[in-house]
Design an enzyme around this catalytic site. Structure first.
Site, short mmCIF file in Angstrom:
data_model
loop_
_atom_site.label_atom_id
_atom_site.label_comp_id
_atom_site.label_asym_id
_atom_site.label_seq_id
_atom_site.Cartn_x
_atom_site.Cartn_y
_atom_site.Cartn_z
N LEU A 223 0.84 -1.20 0.00
CA LEU A 223 0.00 0.00 0.00
C LEU A 223 0.88 1.25 0.00
O LEU A 223 0.44 2.34 0.32
CB LEU A 223 -0.94 -0.01 1.22
CG LEU A 223 -1.87 -1.22 1.30
CD1 LEU A 223 -2.68 -1.20 2.60
CD2 LEU A 223 -2.82 -1.28 0.10
N ASP B 210 2.82 5.70 -7.39
CA ASP B 210 2.61 5.72 -5.94
C ASP B 210 2.83 7.13 -5.39
O ASP B 210 2.00 7.65 -4.62
CB ASP B 210 3.57 4.76 -5.23
CG ASP B 210 3.41 3.34 -5.72
OD1 ASP B 210 2.40 3.07 -6.40
OD2 ASP B 210 4.29 2.52 -5.44
C1 GLA Z 1 4.49 -0.53 -7.58
C2 GLA Z 1 5.29 0.61 -8.19
C3 GLA Z 1 4.42 1.47 -9.10
C4 GLA Z 1 3.66 0.61 -10.12
C5 GLA Z 1 2.97 -0.58 -9.44
C6 GLA Z 1 2.38 -1.53 -10.43
O1 GLA Z 1 3.53 -0.02 -6.72
O2 GLA Z 1 5.87 1.41 -7.19
O3 GLA Z 1 5.21 2.45 -9.74
O4 GLA Z 1 4.50 0.19 -11.14
O5 GLA Z 1 3.87 -1.30 -8.61
O6 GLA Z 1 1.33 -0.92 -11.12
#
Ligand code: GLA
Length: 393
Positions: free
Chosen positions: A127, A174
């Site tokens: 998360l 994120d």
């Molecule tokens: C992780 C990475 C994101 C993205 C997701 C998959 O959370 O930090 O940048 O690539 O995986 O969608």
């Protein structure tokens, strides 16, 4: 712990009465997975769980950091002039990296500071506890040192910390969701241009359920980097015929036309996921705007299947959660969220039936996997900010 208790603890540890209080959320991604580093769309939102930071400036150049979540490490101390990665500083490398890259980008940070962190996002659950601590550090530095930073610059610096300091080649999703989140809205982000739009999430009699596999995410970072490099290889092969900069530049029908040029079955499946997931994300937003939550849920299910069969990042634990959820009455859709390889799945469920759904999925999970899954009902909250009044946690 609430802010009052954190203030008391801060005083005990740092002997300073009036720190300022900051918060950065965690995130879930509703749909658009493993598309961000392929120039595609994502549709994440910030959640009301996250990382709190209490901080005040010092008159010397010392930086002292303490985390309530990693008490055993005690106070991590270093000098403003020495911001190198140090394995022994463990979690503190995330805020340290933020400080380093902010300084390198020209921000004037003239003195040290004391900071206490407390996170209520389950650690390592996918998360984005790491992006959350990066961004809470960003906002606290911005405020304490009056940097007047552009928020999207801050988001990009958070990504640099992951890529260049920690060594995970993650995309921008994120940090963007956490830096730019807005209460009760998802963010449709074009990761190529960084154009974005907020889309209200009106779930009415439904709510979002987070389902944590509690699986240790061993090797997750190296598998993540491996997927990223597979996408780069597939792109290089497609570029022999197709005039594209990123995998997500292809529509599904263009992909079907060009796919035979990719010489390996594995690379073809990776690219297929990216192209179809990207188009599903736009479709999902359209359904949401039309108020068609059933169709949105169905697209979530398809997303999971593609991550399972073509991108191969789910694993038995996430599959058990999502696939069990699909069979339950009152579940509109369920899928893994984030990088995969363990971590969390999400489901959109009828609020009235949430308790029964959690119980039923929890039972099947325990029987099949051998240990418990955890469930949280979350709200969609704001992005990183200073907390001026006393709020509960
Ligand atoms: C992780 C990475 C994101 C993205 C997701 C998959 O959370 O930090 O940048 O690539 O995986 O969608």
């Amino acid at each position: 712990m609430d802010v009052k208790q954190l203030r008391t603890l801060y005083q005990e540890i740092f002997h300073e009465e009036s720190p300022r209080v900051f918060f950065a959320p965690g995130r879930i991604n509703l749909i658009g997975e493993h598309t961000d580093y392929n120039g595609g769309y994502v549709f994440p939102c910030a959640i009301t769980k996250g990382t709190y930071a209490l901080a005040s400036k010092r008159s010397d150049k010392k930086i002292r950091m303490y985390s309530v979540n990693f008490k055993e490490l005690g106070i991590v101390e270093f000098e403003l002039e020495n911001l190198d990665y140090e394995a022994k500083h463990e979690w503190a490398n995330y805020p340290k990296g933020m400080l380093r890259f902010l300084k390198e980008s020209g921000c004037s940070i003239g003195s040290g500071f004391d900071v206490l962190f407390y996170g209520n996002i389950p650690n390592g659950a996918g998360l984005s506890s790491s992006a959350s601590i990066e961004l809470v550090t960003g906002v606290l530095l911005d405020s304490l040192f009056e940097l007047s930073m552009d928020r999207i610059e801050m988001v990009k610096i958070g990504q640099q910390v992951e890529n260049k300091f920690i060594g995970v080649n993650s995309g921008i999703m994120d940090q963007f969701a956490i830096g730019m989140g807005r209460k009760n809205a998802g963010i449709l982000l074009n990761c190529d241009t960084l154009e974005y739009e907020y889309a209200p999430i009106e779930l009415e009699r439904h709510s979002i359920l987070i389902m944590n596999t509690n699986k240790r995410r061993e090797l997750a970072d190296s598998k993540y980097n491996e997927r990223r490099s597979e996408c780069e290889q597939a792109l290089a092969q497609l570029q022999k015929k197709a005039d594209i900069q990123e995998l997500a530049n292809l529509s599904p029908s263009e992909f079907d036309e060009y796919q035979s040029i990719i010489d390996s079955e594995v690379l073809r499946k990776r690219a297929k996921h990216v192209v179809y997931e990207n188009s599903r994300t736009l479709e999902a937003l359209k359904e949401l705007k039309n108020g068609n939550l059933e169709a949105f849920g169905e697209l979530m299910n398809q997303s999971h299947l593609s991550l399972k069969n073509d991108y191969e990042v789910t694993g038995t634990e996430l599959d058990t959660l999502a696939e069990t959820a699909w069979k339950e009455d009152g579940v509109l859709g369920a899928r893994m969220t984030g990088a995969g390889f363990g971590g969390c799945a999400i489901a959109i469920v009828e609020t009235d039936k949430a308790e029964a759904i959690m119980k039923a999925i929890g039972k099947v999970y325990k029987e099949k996997i051998g240990y418990e899954a955890e469930f949280y009902q979350v709200l969609i909250g704001d992005g990183a900010k200073e907390i001026k009044e006393v709020e509960g946690i």
